[in-house]
Design an enzyme around this catalytic site. Sequence first.
Site, PDB file in Angstrom:
ATOM      1  N   GLY A  49       0.639  -0.956  -0.013  1.00  0.00           N
ATOM      2  CA  GLY A  49      -0.087   0.199   0.357  1.00  0.00           C
ATOM      3  C   GLY A  49       0.678   1.502  -0.227  1.00  0.00           C
ATOM      4  CB  CYS A  50       1.021   3.588   2.742  1.00  0.00           C
ATOM      5  SG  CYS A  50      -0.669   3.896   2.532  1.00  0.00           S
TER       6      CYS A  50
END
Length: 208
Positions: free
Chosen positions: A151-152
């Site tokens: 994700g991030c």
Amino acid sequence: MADLADDYTSAGFARRLGWGVRPAVLLIDPALAYTDPGSPLFLRTGQAAADTMAELAGAARAAGIPVVWTTVRFADESCSEAPLFAAKVPALKVFAAGNPLGGFAPPLTPAPGEQIVVKHYASAFAGTSLAAWLASHSIDTVVIGGFSTSGCVRASALDALQHGFRPIVVHDACADRDGGPHDHNLFDLNAKYADVIPLTEARKAMTP
């Protein structure tokens, strides 16, 4: 994945970008939300990654290399700053102001004067002043650890490249909900967008 790695390499992927002349360590969302078993965002390998991030930050400080932190923070549980993101991932409400899960996960804590970037989306660059801060400090390389790999961390590494910075992802300083997304995203990052290395290699490169 050996055959796949050979296929990618023969096609010209997975070349090394290497280090520039002025790196910074970028720790992506090292929050208690990812290490507390009671959190909906809990990662089984989160604490090990947090410990490795602490080692990475310590090595950077010893070498005089800046350490930059990101944190997710919303005004309240409506997460109105990022409504579509919150609609897709309702667990983001743990980052509402005042929720302790939004704080930094022990043993991680920013040192006085270290830059903290508040963000609302996956990438550390989306809607923040991070790119301008890095450029104003002549940073050309970002050494990345954080949560979560797929994700991030992935979004931030990709945007680092697209903003003209050399992304180096320290794989043992990252974690995900499962080994599959973790390993597959590291493979893809290393093939196309970043150099993926272990902490030992990062420490050696940062040693004066």
